[in-house]
Design an enzyme around this catalytic site. Structure first.
Site, PDB file in Angstrom:
ATOM      1  N   SER A  63      -9.509  -0.932   7.220  1.00 47.68           N
ATOM      2  CA  SER A  63      -9.170  -0.715   5.975  1.00 47.68           C
ATOM      3  C   SER A  63      -8.408  -1.892   5.235  1.00 47.68           C
ATOM      4  CB  SER A  63      -8.173   0.625   5.673  1.00 47.68           C
ATOM      5  OG  SER A  63      -8.840   1.806   5.573  1.00 47.68           O
ATOM      6  N   SER A 114      -9.505   1.428   2.993  1.00 46.48           N
ATOM      7  CA  SER A 114      -8.836   2.162   2.092  1.00 46.48           C
ATOM      8  C   SER A 114      -7.754   1.529   1.138  1.00 46.48           C
ATOM      9  CB  SER A 114      -8.112   3.506   2.757  1.00 46.48           C
ATOM     10  OG  SER A 114      -7.077   2.757   3.694  1.00 46.48           O
ATOM     11  N   LYS A 165       0.787  -1.015  -0.026  1.00 45.81           N
ATOM     12  CA  LYS A 165       0.015   0.041   0.001  1.00 45.81           C
ATOM     13  C   LYS A 165       0.827   1.222   0.041  1.00 45.81           C
ATOM     14  CE  LYS A 165      -4.043   1.858   2.410  1.00 45.81           C
ATOM     15  NZ  LYS A 165      -4.626   1.762   3.858  1.00 45.81           N
TER      16      LYS A 165
HETATM   17  N1  GLN Z   1     -12.891   3.826   6.457  1.00 43.24           N
HETATM   18  C1  GLN Z   1     -12.188   4.160   7.481  1.00 43.24           C
HETATM   19  C2  GLN Z   1     -12.012   5.734   7.389  1.00 43.24           C
HETATM   20  O1  GLN Z   1     -12.168   5.971   6.167  1.00 43.24           O
HETATM   21  C3  GLN Z   1     -11.134   3.426   7.645  1.00 43.24           C
HETATM   22  C4  GLN Z   1      -9.731   3.991   7.260  1.00 43.24           C
HETATM   23  C5  GLN Z   1      -8.369   2.925   7.623  1.00 43.24           C
HETATM   24  O2  GLN Z   1      -8.716   1.955   8.202  1.00 43.24           O
HETATM   25  N2  GLN Z   1      -7.400   3.364   7.162  1.00 43.24           N
HETATM   26  O3  GLN Z   1     -11.354   6.297   8.312  1.00 43.24           O
END
Ligand code: GLN
Length: 467
Positions: free
Chosen positions: A156, A132, A57
């Protein structure tokens, strides 16, 4: 097969995935991948991940490629050092396959908020892969790589794993060093792993876990080793928290979970309904704490030290900050910074931030009361829940409705708030789209959790439609 022919096959598959327009990749260079394999073949290396290509990532710092966080604000930035997780992968013989697409600064649940454009679901290009860490999930699901790194602040890794039909592990807070992971919400962030199977993901987790002097939040523990393997689940108590099975849960997801629970029973586990009453506070609590911490962490991107600098008339540094941050951050990141600054500001701190800390404590206590422990000898060993309330949704469906997007995290963000390990495993399909089941465990009980996950993987046919 030599490392080089293996790497060439991975390169072909990444290029095929790019040619299909999945847009899972931000940075990739065939020459860089093959050169790593060549260099390995000159050594007599036989590391635990020898020749295995792992996609990364793009919020994890690498020397091979720039690190963009899918944001324009890091235009031209190259990290002068690599993350501990990357150094450990390489020391274990792994190859850095490419850098993958994400929601800008890991803020999102669909990989639509990327300065590099949205990532597409491998089974239906009209749908999102989750986020994400969507790019990493897609490359594993598409068969380009066997494993990938993602990051978890609020689900995420598990949520895109569920949407894409693969395995995603979020380790206990402190299990994996965050040195070189670009900070989002520091009391929540953790590097996580995707694999096509539990075993693939667990092997990568074993390599990247363990104490690291460069990260003061890393736990003073040895790397995770595979637990004892159980022939069945007799004696294991698995709790099903009723708050994670609401009456309006997608019927196919409910059916897939029911089927998984029945398989657990067949394998000897006892199933116990339990309650985690503060679960309803999780999304609002997360969306105060994560933006608050993000607003502080992202203050460093000011046009002076990293990446983009938008030139401005005059010598007023505030004008330079404004111009750079205004041009460099996308809409969701701006929304989080504004939200976070607001909840931390004088007059609102007690009303929002402090209240969220209280709610976080209540959520954490729910788990302490339910899991077996010295004070709760009759507690459950693990919990089982759906990973997401719906299968992969359509692109564009939630991107202009932040609250709807935030609710995609409803079953995943409690583990981050309570620092617990959790894993998502594919457990079925609905109209061809994957469904994920989640196993949660007490702190640092990953070995047992992954053993239950291996059983689940063996016991259910994840390609079967659930009804
Ligand atoms: N959907 C969550 C957010 O938007 C998760 C983000 C994450 O785990 N990086 O913050």
């Amino acid at each position: 097969m030599t490392a080089s022919t293996g790497a060439a096959a991975v390169a072909d598959r990444i290029e095929r995935s790019n040619a299909r327009g999945l847009n899972a990749v931000i940075a990739y260079d065939r020459g860089i991948l093959l050169a790593q394999a060549d260099a390995r073949s000159l050594t007599t290396g036989s590391g635990p991940l020898e020749g295995v290509a792992v996609a990364i990532k793009d919020n994890i710092c690498t020397l091979e490629y720039p690190t963009t966080c899918a944001s324009r604000i890091l235009d031209g930035y190259r990290s002068p050092y690599e993350a501990t997780a990357i150094a450990r992968l390489k020391a274990a013989g792994a190859l850095i396959a490419c850098k993958t697409n994400l929601d800008e600064f890991a803020m999102g649940a669909s990989t639509e908020y990327s300065a590099f454009g949205r990532t597409r679901h491998p089974l239906d290009p009209e749908r999102v892969p989750g986020g994400s860490s969507g790019g990493s999930a897609v490359l594993v699901a598409d068969g380009a790589v066997a494993a990938a790194l993602g990051s978890e602040t609020g689900g995420s890794v598990r949520q895109p794993a569920a949407f894409c039909g693969i395995v995603g592990i979020k380790p206990t807070y402190g299990r994996v060093s965050r040195y070189g992971l670009v900070a989002f919400g520091s009391s929540l962030d953790q590097i996580g792993v995707f694999g096509r199977t539990v075993d693939h993901a667990a092997r990568v987790l074993g390599v990247i876990s363990g104490r690291d002097g460069n990260d003061p939040t890393s736990a003073d523990l040895d790397p995770l080793s595979p637990g004892e393997s159980r022939t069945d689940l007799s004696g294991v108590v698995i709790g099903t928290p009723r708050e994670f099975f609401p009456p309006d849960l997608d019927p196919a997801i409910q059916a897939a979970c029911d089927r998984a629970v029945q398989r657990f029973r067949d394998a000897g586990a006892s199933i116990r309904p339990v309650s985690l009453p503060h679960t309803r506070l999780a999304v609002p609590t997360y969306y105060v704490i994560a933006p608050a911490e993000a607003s502080s962490n992202l203050a460093r991107f000011d046009g002076i030290r990293y990446g983009l600098r938008v030139s401005h008339p005059g010598a007023d540094p505030a004008a330079l900050y404004r111009a750079t941050r205004g041009a460099g951050f996308g809409p969701e990141v701006r929304r989080r910074i504004i939200l976070g600054t607001y909840v931390l500001s004088a007059g609102y701190y007690g009303k929002y931030y402090q209240k969220a800390q209280v709610a976080r404590r209540l959520i954490t206590q729910d788990y302490q009361q339910v899991f077996r422990g010295p004070a709760t000898p009759d507690g459950v060993d693990f919990l089982f829940t759906p990973t997401t309330p719906t299968p992969a949704f359509k692109a564009g469906e939630k991107v202009n409705d932040p609250v709807a997007m935030y609710h995609a995290d409803v079953f995943v963000c409690t583990a981050n708030l309570a620092h617990l390990p959790a894993v998502s495993v594919p457990i079925g399909r609905t109209s061809g789209l994957p469904i994920g089941g989640q196993i949660l465990a007490p702190h640092f009980e990953e070995a047992g959790m992954l053993e239950v996950a291996r059983h689940l993987e063996r016991l259910v046919d994840a390609t079967e439609e659930a009804r």
